[in-house]
Design an enzyme around this catalytic site. Structure first.
Site: not given
Length: 314
Positions: A56, A120
């Protein structure tokens, strides 16, 4: 704020949890001081689970979050981060990279452990890499005490149907599959409950599909899905209601789904979202909105390898 048990992790998590992706300027350019204040507001509102990832904002979210939580006693919150995805097209689930990634994350986050580490978006790589390299790395990190619990995350429901019977993990993050327009996550509940896996639901607004502003252009959903969700949002607005409130209340309302991640870098927004979870839902409005969304119910989009996207409703 209500709290629920997160599977075999034994953690008591707030029904609304904080997704820190917004702190990485993923959706808009953000102010660091405002972002830090947003985290503090989330904790003050009773939210006790914070999730982030080095992906992110290319580590910005972790860095800003690390500044925010440095000012908060560690026992006041639960923290999860991720490893394996580092940009839109950079994935590395090798044992060496995952162990190095955790060390880097711990430094940015100003902590010596995370409560959960997720692999992820694992739908983008062959399952063999996950099982032979990544999962053993998680178990090694857990033995070292650098992570307390292990997890996997991704978009396709088929990903979890395929891998959960084969791997031993403590928790999963599923996103965009328990919201007003898509409740496919319910089909996964028997397997989740059988394995006693902690279930984290993410994105009650379906990454902006359920927004009065309309869906962002980058959103991977098809045109009919976008247009139908916009009609539902417009209908709520015409009734003097906010579809975001209905969406948050719907996604946090099922006791079988312990917690739902919502992301914002606006302190007023996180405070408002937390308050919504304690207010009664408008049942009549919910029925009307679900009727509008019925034609596109459980429609989704392709993510990752073909084997996880067969027979999906797009």
């Amino acid at each position: 704020m209500k709290y629920r048990k997160l599977g075999k992790t034994g953690l008591d998590v707030s029904v609304l949890s904080f997704g820190a992706s917004s702190l990485g300027s993923v959706f808009r350019e953000t102010d660091e001081a405002e972002s830090i204040f947003t985290v503090h507001e989330a904790i003050d509102a009773g939210i006790n689970l914070i999730d982030v990832s080095p992906y992110y904002g290319l580590t910005k979210a972790e860095t800003v979050l690390g500044q925010a939580i440095k000012q908060i006693p560690r026992h006041k919150f639960l923290l999860s981060t991720k490893a394996g995805r580092y940009s839109a097209d950079v994935f590395d689930f090798s044992r060496r990279r995952i162990i190095g990634s955790v060390e880097e994350s711990l430094q940015r986050l100003n902590t010596d452990y995370v409560d959960i580490l997720y692999l992820h978006d694992i739908e983008f790589v062959p399952a063999a890499i996950i099982m032979e390299e990544a999962i053993p790395a998680l178990q090694e990190l857990k033995k070292q005490g650098k992570i307390r619990n292990t997890g996997i995350c991704g978009l396709p429901i088929a990903l979890f149907e395929t891998l959960l019977p084969q791997v031993d993990v403590d928790a999963i993050i599923s996103y965009c599959h328990y919201s007003l327009n898509d409740t496919a996550l319910l089909d996964l509940l028997p397997l989740v409950e059988e394995k006693h896996v902690g279930l984290v639901n993410a994105s009650p607004l379906s990454m902006g599909l359920l927004s009065a502003r309309g869906t962002p252009e980058w959103h991977p959903a098809g045109r009919e899905l976008k247009d139908t969700c916009k009609r539902a949002a417009d209908y709520c607005a015409a009734q003097g209601a906010d579809i975001a409130k209905l969406a948050v209340q719907f996604s946090t309302g099922d006791d079988r789904i312990p917690t739902t991640l919502v992301s914002t870098a606006n302190p007023a927004n996180i405070r408002k979202n937390a308050e919504w979870t304690d207010e009664p839902m408008d049942g009549a409005l919910l029925k009307e909105v679900l009727d509008i969304l019925a034609p596109i119910h459980n429609r989704t989009w392709v993510s990752g390898r073909p084997e996880y996207n067969e027979n999906l409703k797009s």
